[in-house]
Design an enzyme around this catalytic site. Structure first.
Site, PDB file in Angstrom:
ATOM      1  CG  ASN A  51      -1.793   1.192   1.337  1.00 22.33           C
ATOM      2  OD1 ASN A  51      -1.829   2.018   0.414  1.00 22.33           O
ATOM      3  ND2 ASN A  51      -2.511   1.313   2.433  1.00 22.33           N
TER       4      ASN A  51
ATOM      5  CE  LYS B 298      -0.292   3.059   4.762  1.00 19.21           C
ATOM      6  NZ  LYS B 298      -0.253   3.117   6.203  1.00 19.21           N
TER       7      LYS B 298
ATOM      8  CG  HIS C  34      -5.832   1.614   5.268  1.00 16.75           C
ATOM      9  ND1 HIS C  34      -5.369   2.610   6.094  1.00 16.75           N
ATOM     10  CD2 HIS C  34      -4.818   0.725   5.132  1.00 16.75           C
ATOM     11  CE1 HIS C  34      -4.117   2.332   6.429  1.00 16.75           C
ATOM     12  NE2 HIS C  34      -3.754   1.197   5.855  1.00 16.75           N
TER      13      HIS C  34
ATOM     14  CD  GLU D  32      -3.052   5.295   6.725  1.00 14.55           C
ATOM     15  OE1 GLU D  32      -3.038   5.289   5.482  1.00 14.55           O
ATOM     16  OE2 GLU D  32      -2.157   4.768   7.415  1.00 14.55           O
TER      17      GLU D  32
ATOM     18  CD  GLU E  54      -3.330  -2.650   7.418  1.00 16.17           C
ATOM     19  OE1 GLU E  54      -2.261  -2.875   6.878  1.00 16.17           O
ATOM     20  OE2 GLU E  54      -4.003  -1.622   7.215  1.00 16.17           O
TER      21      GLU E  54
ATOM     22  N   GLY F 157       2.597   2.295  10.828  1.00 17.39           N
ATOM     23  CA  GLY F 157       3.518   3.416  10.658  1.00 17.39           C
ATOM     24  C   GLY F 157       4.244   3.820  11.926  1.00 17.39           C
TER      25      GLY F 157
ATOM     26  CB  SER G  44       5.528  -1.595  11.976  1.00 22.74           C
ATOM     27  OG  SER G  44       5.084  -0.261  12.216  1.00 22.74           O
TER      28      SER G  44
END
Ligand SMILES: O=C[C@H](O)COP(=O)(O)O
Length: 254
Positions: free
Chosen positions: A12, A14, A97, A99, A171, A177, A217
């Site tokens: 991904n 992003k 996701h 985000e 996730e 991240g 991560s």
């Protein structure tokens, strides 16, 4: 993993990259060694680069969009449809996701409509779920994930056959991240619980066949231990998918 489920690694990207860096990344992917019979690889560039990537990437790697709306066309400024994704060669979509949920406020209900519509339109779905740190610390991880799973597939009940076109990405939000990966044991425990949820709420066969991948991560150093876990069928990789390390991650189980 030794289950008959094909290992799946998604990258991904992003909102990262430009024509130069993406061209260089495609070159790395085109030159990298992996066995497409053993591992399915999907990369997800920012939407404006999807066509470019699809045209320049080796055919063994497929392309995903990072989002698509629950309609084929119309007055939805800023959105793209699954039909448009297919038109430019993307066959997968990442939906739900964290985000999208947490930065853009997407609800379970909207995500469920998008998942249903993408599948109906012939786009395969990487459906993302994950708990926040406060949920984990309060011992609510399973409860939160089960609620997200139930919500994802409630609005648009799926035909059993649709499940072959879904990959579940677990996730944990606290691991995205942050450099803080779930331990292999933590991830395995959750993946096993998710498989049990599928067995109880969908079917035993779907539970056995659906790929459940881990994201948060993942890097070239931790991927092998994670990949050894029985219920971890691959990864959804953010930061490390922008680097040559991604090739090491693709080969994590070989
Ligand atoms: O979709 C990918 C995940 O958000 C993981 O991102 P990360 O590998 O940078 O932690």
């Amino acid at each position: 993993m030794a289950s008959g489920r094909k290992f799946f690694v998604g990258g991904n990207w992003k909102m990262n990259g430009d024509r130069d860096s993406i061209g260089a990344l495609v070159q790395v992917l085109n030159d990298g060694e992996f066995n497409p019979a053993e591992t399915e690889v999907v990369v997800s560039p920012p939407m404006v680069y999807v066509g470019l990537v699809q045209q320049s990437l080796r055919p063994e790697i497929t392309v995903a969009v990072q989002n698509c709306y629950a309609a084929a066309k119309g007055a939805f400024t800023g959105e793209i449809s699954p039909q448009m994704a297919l038109d430019v060669g993307a066959t997968w979509a990442i939906l739900g996701h964290s985000e999208r949920r947490n930065v853009f406020g997407e609800s379970d209900e909207l995500i469920a409509r998008k998942v249903g519509f993408a599948l109906q339109s012939g786009v395969k779905v990487i459906a993302c779920i994950g708990e926040q740190l406060e949920h984990r610390e309060a011992g609510q991880t399973a409860e939160v994930l089960y609620a997200q799973m139930a919500a994802l597939f409630k609005t648009e009940p799926l035909e059993l056959s649709a499940w072959s076109n879904i990959v579940i990405a677990y996730e944990p939000v606290w691991a995205i991240g942050t450099g803080k990966t779930a331990t292999p044991e933590q991830a395995q425990e959750v993946h096993h619980q998710l498989r049990e949820w599928l067995a109880a709420n969908v079917s035993v066969q779907v539970a056995a066949e659906t790929r459940i991948i881990y994201g948060g991560s993942v890097n070239a150093n931790n991927c092998r231990e994670l990949a050894k876990q029985a219920d971890i069928d691959g990864f959804l990789v953010g930061g490390a998918s922008l680097k040559p390390d991604f090739i090491t991650i693709i080969n994590a189980q070989s």
